[in-house]
Design an enzyme around this catalytic site. Structure first.
Site, PDB file in Angstrom:
ATOM      1  CB  SER A 276      -4.065  -6.160  -1.294  1.00 52.48           C
ATOM      2  OG  SER A 276      -3.194  -4.830  -1.201  1.00 52.48           O
ATOM      3  CG  HIS A 418       1.332  -6.112  -3.058  1.00 50.44           C
ATOM      4  ND1 HIS A 418       0.875  -6.438  -1.830  1.00 50.44           N
ATOM      5  CD2 HIS A 418      -0.131  -5.704  -3.684  1.00 50.44           C
ATOM      6  CE1 HIS A 418      -0.460  -5.868  -1.526  1.00 50.44           C
ATOM      7  NE2 HIS A 418      -0.810  -5.521  -2.813  1.00 50.44           N
TER       8      HIS A 418
HETATM    9  C1  GCU Z   1      -2.698   0.204  -2.058  1.00 45.16           C
HETATM   10  C2  GCU Z   1      -3.051   0.481  -0.546  1.00 45.16           C
HETATM   11  C3  GCU Z   1      -2.995  -0.695   0.160  1.00 45.16           C
HETATM   12  C4  GCU Z   1      -3.875  -1.830  -0.315  1.00 45.16           C
HETATM   13  C5  GCU Z   1      -3.456  -1.876  -1.887  1.00 45.16           C
HETATM   14  C6  GCU Z   1      -3.908  -2.875  -2.581  1.00 45.16           C
HETATM   15  O1  GCU Z   1      -1.520   0.015  -2.212  1.00 45.16           O
HETATM   16  O2  GCU Z   1      -2.223   1.848   0.030  1.00 45.16           O
HETATM   17  O3  GCU Z   1      -3.401  -0.358   1.775  1.00 45.16           O
HETATM   18  O4  GCU Z   1      -3.563  -3.105   0.427  1.00 45.16           O
HETATM   19  O5  GCU Z   1      -3.631  -0.804  -2.500  1.00 45.16           O
HETATM   20  O6  GCU Z   1      -5.344  -3.333  -2.235  1.00 45.16           O
HETATM   21  O7  GCU Z   1      -3.669  -3.492  -3.783  1.00 45.16           O
END
Ligand code: GCU
Length: 442
Positions: A276, A418
């Protein structure tokens, strides 16, 4: 409220239950597209054309000129400039070693790395697990390196890991309320690190808490590593001054500085990985620092592996609004104007060529635009081809749970949300067996 229709593990069940309808409404009002049939046409900026219009015909022209041009654009327009490399007075000490950790299945080492001569100045704590056995028998070990979200002790339930004393982001699952945390997060992300399995496959795995480098909030830019380089407060920064992603990437390179001196680690065979926001940081670290032998992006999404021009999921405007301190201020000029970006994220992936690169997505992680992550990787193939690498070897987005381990490039999209799972690790380890093993051609 952060604009994120995805129910990822950083949110509590309660927050999700209460917030999802309003998040969706907010998403709709800000034109977040999650409908594949509504993705408009776009054209990616060329990789193989120099700024002066001349074609890039071979690897020498890429390495000698084009690479520097693209790095300059990412530094100026996207992540901000990295103000310096390894500080002259950086030094370290091995603070603890247990040669019979994890019930004898691993060696655990802890190293403190101070960025200045001062012991009370900015520093980070590096945790390493490596296979047991006397140094020299199988060592030096190839290694994985990544930043973690909740302190080094979050990566395994091992009671011997020194807990972090640093500031942590609020998280109701782990009962953190923007505070300094000690015991509370032990083992909470063990599933995401799969330490026992990685070590059993013959690799070391190393990690640093990202909050040692830059606390994940606007005010974090002026503390820790930011303070070392005189970084200005988020809105007072120069237009191309770096942000948190740049600082996290810098810390990964400093951890590699140490790993390259550890006689039990093969510093030429270190993979950098991240999930992420930390996947964005891993890609930026891998793009800038060619010492990383293998680069892995796990669900890195917008500002990571996903194409910005593809209107699906999180957008440049949303990420700059939710996280104004992650990128350079210049990046905001492309809010709702992605087509005017002189690069797209395929250019970032191409900067890793010819080194092995693995991009992974999750089916339910629509916020990160899984297909856009695949298409960026596919577009980077042209640069791998200059080095004689065949790339992915597929033309269409692969079906879920059908990994593609190509020549130089690999991609998989798995079922689920995710996260980083043991399925993801199984793919990374298979790829590493090819990319990082001694005696095996890269
Ligand atoms: C949020 C953000 C993403 C990122 C994520 C994370 O959802 O919008 O761009 O990747 O956090 O780091 O879990």
């Amino acid at each position: 409220m952060k604009l994120d229709p995805r129910a990822h593990s950083l949110c509590t069940a309660l927050v999700i239950a209460l917030a999802v309808p309003s998040l969706q409404a907010a998403a709709a009002s800000r034109d977040v597209n999650l409908d594949e049939s509504k993705v408009g046409a776009y054209e990616l900026p060329p990789l193989l054309k120099l700024d002066d219009g001349q074609p890039v015909r071979d690897a020498a022209a890429w390495q000698g000129k084009r690479r520097a041009e693209l790095l300059e654009v990412f530094s100026r327009e996207v992540y901000g400039r990295t103000p310096g490399g390894r500080p002259a007075e950086m030094h370290w000490a091995v603070t603890a070693v247990d040669r019979a950790a994890l019930g004898g299945k691993a060696v655990r080492k802890e190293i403190t790395i101070w960025f200045t001569a001062k012991k009370d100045g900015p520093k980070m704590h590096l945790l390493i697990y490596q296979p047991p056995g006397a140094a020299g028998a199988h060592a030096p070990w190839p290694a994985f390196l990544g930043l973690n979200y909740f302190g080094n002790s979050s990566v395994n339930a091992d009671p011997g890991i020194t807990p972090s004393q640093a500031w942590m982001r609020a998280n109701a699952d782990f009962k953190i309320v923007n505070q300094r945390v000690t015991e509370g997060t032990r083992g909470v992300h063990a599933g995401r690190w799969d330490v026992e399995n990685v070590v059993a496959r013959g690799y070391a795995t190393a990690t640093v808490y990202y909050g040692d480098l830059c606390e994940d909030r606007g005010d974090g830019l002026t503390t820790d590593v930011g303070s070392l380089f005189g970084t200005h407060p988020v809105e007072e920064r120069g237009p191309a001054e770096w942000g948190a992603i740049g600082i996290w990437a810098w810390g990964l390179s400093r951890a590699l500085d140490y790993l390259q001196t550890d006689p039990e680690i093969d510093g030429q065979r270190v993979a950098v990985h991240g999930h992420s926001r930390l996947g964005k940081a891993a890609l930026w670290a891998g793009a800038q620092d060619e010492r990383f032998a293998f680069v892995i992006s796990n669900d890195s999404g917008c500002g990571g592996a996903a194409l910005s021009r593809r209107d699906f999921g999180e957008t440049v405007a949303i990420i700059n609004t939710s996280f104004p301190y992650w990128f350079a201020r210049n990046f905001r000029a492309y809010n709702k104007r992605e087509a005017s970006l002189p690069v797209d994220q395929h250019s970032l992936l191409a900067l890793i060529a010819p080194r092995p690169l693995h991009v992974a997505s999750a089916e339910d992680d629509t916020w990160a635009d899984p297909r856009g992550e695949f298409l960026a990787l596919k577009a980077a193939e042209d640069v791998y081809a200059l080095f004689g690498k065949r790339g992915l070897g597929v033309t269409d987005w692969p079906a879920v749970n059908t990994p593609v381990l190509g020549d130089g490039l690999a991609y998989h999209v798995r079922t689920g949300k995710h996260d980083i799972t043991s399925y993801d690790w199984a793919q990374y380890l298979d790829h590493a067996d090819r990319a990082l093993r001694r005696g095996v051609a890269k």
